[in-house]
Design a protein around this motif. Structure first.
Motif, PDB file in Angstrom:
ATOM      1  N   TYR A  37       0.806  -1.231   0.000  1.00  0.00           N
ATOM      2  CA  TYR A  37       0.000   0.000   0.000  1.00  0.00           C
ATOM      3  C   TYR A  37       0.837   1.279   0.000  1.00  0.00           C
ATOM      4  CZ  TYR A  37      -3.559  -3.411   1.308  1.00  0.00           C
ATOM      5  OH  TYR A  37      -4.386  -4.494   1.343  1.00  0.00           O
ATOM      6  N   LYS A  52      -7.122   2.594   1.918  1.00  0.00           N
ATOM      7  CA  LYS A  52      -7.183   1.382   1.096  1.00  0.00           C
ATOM      8  C   LYS A  52      -6.791   0.164   1.915  1.00  0.00           C
ATOM      9  CE  LYS A  52      -6.157   3.760  -3.258  1.00  0.00           C
ATOM     10  NZ  LYS A  52      -5.135   3.984  -4.321  1.00  0.00           N
ATOM     11  N   SER A  85      -7.922  13.842   1.035  1.00  0.00           N
ATOM     12  CA  SER A  85      -7.202  13.624  -0.223  1.00  0.00           C
ATOM     13  C   SER A  85      -5.710  13.368  -0.012  1.00  0.00           C
ATOM     14  CB  SER A  85      -7.375  14.836  -1.140  1.00  0.00           C
ATOM     15  OG  SER A  85      -6.810  15.998  -0.545  1.00  0.00           O
ATOM     16  N   ASN A  86      -5.235  13.497   1.228  1.00  0.00           N
ATOM     17  CA  ASN A  86      -3.817  13.271   1.518  1.00  0.00           C
ATOM     18  C   ASN A  86      -3.410  11.866   1.079  1.00  0.00           C
ATOM     19  OD1 ASN A  86      -1.782  12.029   3.676  1.00  0.00           O
ATOM     20  ND2 ASN A  86      -1.316  14.203   3.430  1.00  0.00           N
ATOM     21  N   GLN A  87      -2.265  11.740   0.401  1.00  0.00           N
ATOM     22  CA  GLN A  87      -1.884  10.463  -0.178  1.00  0.00           C
ATOM     23  C   GLN A  87      -1.619   9.393   0.869  1.00  0.00           C
ATOM     24  OE1 GLN A  87      -1.965   9.743  -3.617  1.00  0.00           O
ATOM     25  NE2 GLN A  87      -1.955   7.719  -2.650  1.00  0.00           N
ATOM     26  N   VAL A  88      -0.956   9.770   1.970  1.00  0.00           N
ATOM     27  CA  VAL A  88      -0.700   8.786   3.034  1.00  0.00           C
ATOM     28  C   VAL A  88      -2.028   8.299   3.610  1.00  0.00           C
ATOM     29  CG1 VAL A  88       0.380   8.357   5.285  1.00  0.00           C
ATOM     30  CG2 VAL A  88       1.553   9.768   3.580  1.00  0.00           C
ATOM     31  N   TYR A  89      -2.967   9.220   3.794  1.00  0.00           N
ATOM     32  CA  TYR A  89      -4.279   8.806   4.291  1.00  0.00           C
ATOM     33  C   TYR A  89      -4.985   7.909   3.284  1.00  0.00           C
ATOM     34  CZ  TYR A  89      -9.134   8.686   5.604  1.00  0.00           C
ATOM     35  OH  TYR A  89     -10.394   8.233   5.924  1.00  0.00           O
ATOM     36  N   GLN A  90      -4.939   8.264   2.010  1.00  0.00           N
ATOM     37  CA  GLN A  90      -5.595   7.441   0.995  1.00  0.00           C
ATOM     38  C   GLN A  90      -4.999   6.030   0.959  1.00  0.00           C
ATOM     39  OE1 GLN A  90      -8.261   7.726  -1.154  1.00  0.00           O
ATOM     40  NE2 GLN A  90      -8.769   9.496   0.117  1.00  0.00           N
ATOM     41  N   ASN A  91      -3.672   5.942   1.078  1.00  0.00           N
ATOM     42  CA  ASN A  91      -3.028   4.621   1.144  1.00  0.00           C
ATOM     43  C   ASN A  91      -3.517   3.848   2.371  1.00  0.00           C
ATOM     44  OD1 ASN A  91      -1.535   5.425  -1.081  1.00  0.00           O
ATOM     45  ND2 ASN A  91       0.349   5.810   0.074  1.00  0.00           N
TER      46      ASN A  91
END
Length: 517
Positions: A394, A440, A431-437
Motif C-alpha cells: 500500500y 485502502k 485527499s492526503n496520499q498517506v491517508y488514501q493509502n
C-alpha cells in the motif's frame, strides 16, 4: 449505541445544517415557545420504563418506508432534556427527506442524547444554589456554575469520550438555543472536575452534588494512581479521553464564539492534563542510563481477557524515548494497547491542542496559548515522523500503534479516534496520499485483520466484540471520508437496512443481522 448514533446523525446533520439553519430566522426561538412541563409531569415520570428495555421492542407508529421502522423515542414525559429547537429541526428534516426509513432513524437518533442520557443537569442559577465541598476539599469553586451528567446509555456512568461525542451534534445549535448552550457549558464544567481529580480515568460516577447513587462496575482493578470508587467508575488511561475533554470545549468555542467556560477551574484542568501528557511521554528506560523507570500509571485487572488488562505487571510493553509521542494504555474501545504509542489518539491530541491554543488566545492567555500551540505542533510532527511506515503493498501508511523501537501494528478498529477517522478529526485532508493509502489498507481484508465481510453486512470491527461483528460506526465514518456518491449511498443503505429497531446498533454479526450488540 451512543457514539454510533452520533456519527450517523453527524453525517446527516452535515448534509442538512446549511439548508436548515441558513434560512434567516427560521429557528429563532422566543422564550414563550417553551411553556415548561405539563401538569402532572412528575407523576408520569415516575412510571417511565427503563429505556434500555424500552428500546429493544418496536413501537408505533411505523415509518412509511419499505422497512416500516418503529418510533423509538420515549414519551415526552420520560425525556431527560427537551429543546424546542431540536424538535423543530426534526420536523423540518423528516418532512423534506425522501427516504422515510432513514428519516425515521434520524428522528429517533438525533434527540436520543437529550431524550435518554441527561441523567442530571443544573443551570447554575437555581435559588439557594450552594458551593459544594466534597471529600474534605476546601475549594469552594468546585462544582460551581452549570453542571451536566451525560451517561453513556445503558450504564449509569459518564465516559469523557462518549459524552463529548453525544453532545457534538448539538454544538452548532448552542448559539441559537440557550438551553442547549447551558447544557454544554454544564458538560464542560462537569468534565473538568473529573479531569482535575482523576485525570488518568476514563469513566465516572455521578457528580457528588447530584446525590445520585454510584454504580459498582463489578471489576477488581489494581490501579496507580489510586482513585476514589465513589467518584470513578473505571480508570483505564486512554489518551483520547483527555483529547475529548479538550474537544468538548473547542467545539463549543467554534460554534458559539464564547470563552465563558475559561474559568480558573478550566485552566486548572488544562494544567492537570498537560502534566499527564508530560508523564506519559517518558520512555520505559532512561535514555541516558538505560535503567528501567516505572511509569506513573499502572493497571491490572483480574480477568480472563487479555484486552482488559496490561501485561508486565500492569505497565504494558516497553516504549522507546525521543519520539515525542504520548503513551496511551488503552484504546477508545477500552481494550488495552499492544504498543503504547497509539497513533489515532496522538493525532487527535495534536489537533485539539492547537485548537485549544486559539481559545486561550481569545481569552487573553497569550503565553499559555503559545505553549499549547507548540505542544500541538510538536506532537503533529511526531505522528508524521514515527507514525508513518512503508507497506510493500500500500505504500506509506499510518500505523495503528508503534513503540519507538521500530515495531508497529497495522490494523484499524471501528472506535473513534481511528485511522479511518483522521480527516474527521481534522488531522489530515481526506485527499492526503498517506491517508488514501491507509484507507485502502484498512478497508481491505488483506490489509486489516478487523475488516470483516459476511453474507449480510461488512465493515471494520475490533477485538472488543470479536471477529464476527462489524460496527456500523465504521461504515458511517467511511461515508464521511468519501467523495464517491456510490460508496456513500452503499454505506448508508447498509446501516439503514441493519437498523430494524430504528436505532443504530453498536455492532452486527456480518452473517446474521439479528445478532447484534
Amino acid at each position: 449505541m451512543g457514539v454510533t448514533v452520533v456519527v450517523l446523525i453527524g453525517f446527516l446533520w452535515g448534509i442538512i445544517s446549511q439548508g436548515v439553519l441558513g434560512r434567516s430566522g427560521i429557528y429563532d426561538l422566543d422564550e414563550q415557545d417553551y411553556l415548561g412541563p405539563e401538569p402532572g409531569f412528575e407523576k408520569y415520570k415516575a412510571a417511565c420504563p427503563d429505556y434500555k428495555h424500552y428500546s429493544v421492542y418496536p413501537h408505533r407508529p411505523f415509518s412509511e418506508g419499505p422497512l416500516e421502522l418503529p418510533y423509538q423515542r420515549p414519551s415526552s414525559h420520560c425525556r431527560t432534556f427537551t429543546s424546542p429547537l431540536v424538535e423543530k429541526i426534526i420536523d423540518d428534516f423528516s418532512s423534506r427527506m425522501k427516504d422515510q426509513d432513514l428519516a425515521r432513524i434520524f428522528e429517533n437518533a438525533f434527540p436520543n442524547t437529550l431524550d435518554t442520557t441527561v441523567r442530571w443537569h443544573v443551570d447554575g442559577t437555581e435559588k439557594g444554589a450552594k458551593k459544594h465541598n466534597f471529600y474534605g476539599s476546601k475549594d469552594t469553586a468546585k462544582w460551581s456554575g452549570p453542571q451536566s451528567f451525560i451517561v453513556t446509555g445503558d450504564i449509569n456512568a459518564e465516559w469523557l469520550r462518549d459524552s463529548t461525542n453525544q453532545l457534538a451534534q448539538y454544538q452548532i445549535l448552542a448559539k441559537r438555543d440557550k438551553k442547549i448552550q447551558n447544557l454544554i457549558l454544564g458538560a464542560i464544567n462537569t468534565q473538568l472536575e473529573y479531569v482535575i481529580q482523576s485525570p488518568y480515568c476514563n469513566a465516572f460516577q455521578p457528580p457528588p452534588p447530584s446525590r445520585l447513587a454510584a454504580t459498582d462496575n463489578g471489576g477488581s482493578d489494581s490501579v496507580h494512581p489510586a482513585y476514589e470508587p465513589a467518584f470513578v467508575f473505571e480508570c483505564k488511561y486512554e489518551l483520547d479521553s483527555l483529547a475529548h475533554f479538550l474537544a468538548l470545549s473547542t467545539q463549543f468555542y467554534k460554534h458559539s464564539g464564547s470563552t465563558a467556560f475559561v474559568s480558573s477551574r478550566w485552566l486548572y484542568a488544562l494544567d492537570t492534563l498537560l502534566a499527564v501528557l508530560d508523564e506519559q511521554m517518558q520512555p520505559t528506560f532512561d535514555v541516558v542510563t538505560g535503567k528501567y523507570r516505572k511509569n506513573e500509571y499502572t493497571f491490572q485487572r483480574d480477568t480472563n481477557s487479555g484486552t482488559e488488562t496490561l501485561n508486565l505487571g500492569g505497565i504494558g510493553n516497553p516504549l522507546n524515548g525521543g519520539t515525542g509521542l504520548i503513551r496511551s494504555a488503552f484504546r477508545p474501545s477500552d481494550d488495552a494497547t499492544i504498543l503504547g504509542y497509539y497513533i489515532p489518539a496522538n493525532a487527535m491530541m495534536a489537533v485539539e491542542l492547537k485548537r485549544t491554543s486559539e481559545i486561550l488566545q481569545a481569552a487573553g492567555k497569550a503565553e499559555l496559548a503559545k505553549t499549547v500551540l507548540k505542544r500541538g505542533q510538536d506532537l503533529e510532527k511526531a505522528v508524521w515522523d514515527y507514525g508513518v511506515v512503508n507497506h510493500k503493498r500500500y505504500g506509506d501508511v499510518f500505523a495503528y500503534e508503534v513503540d519507538g523501537f521500530g515495531s508497529n501494528i497495522l490494523m484499524d478498529d471501528a472506535n473513534i479516534p481511528s485511522l479511518l477517522s483522521l480527516p474527521v478529526l481534522g488531522f489530515v485532508n481526506s485527499s492526503n496520499q498517506v491517508y488514501q493509502n491507509t484507507r485502502k489498507m484498512i478497508l481491505d481484508k488483506a490489509g486489516n485483520p478487523y475488516f470483516l465481510k459476511g453474507r449480510v453486512f461488512q465493515g471494520i470491527g475490533g477485538p472488543h466484540v470479536g471477529v464476527q461483528n462489524a460496527w456500523p460506526m465504521s461504515l458511517l465514518i467511511q461515508a464521511m471520508t468519501s467523495d464517491n456518491d456510490a460508496e456513500i449511498m452503499e454505506n448508508l443503505e447498509m446501516v439503514r437496512n441493519a437498523s430494524h429497531l430504528g436505532l443504530v446498533h453498536e455492532s452486527i454479526n456480518v452473517n446474521y443481522l439479528a445478532d447484534y450488540t
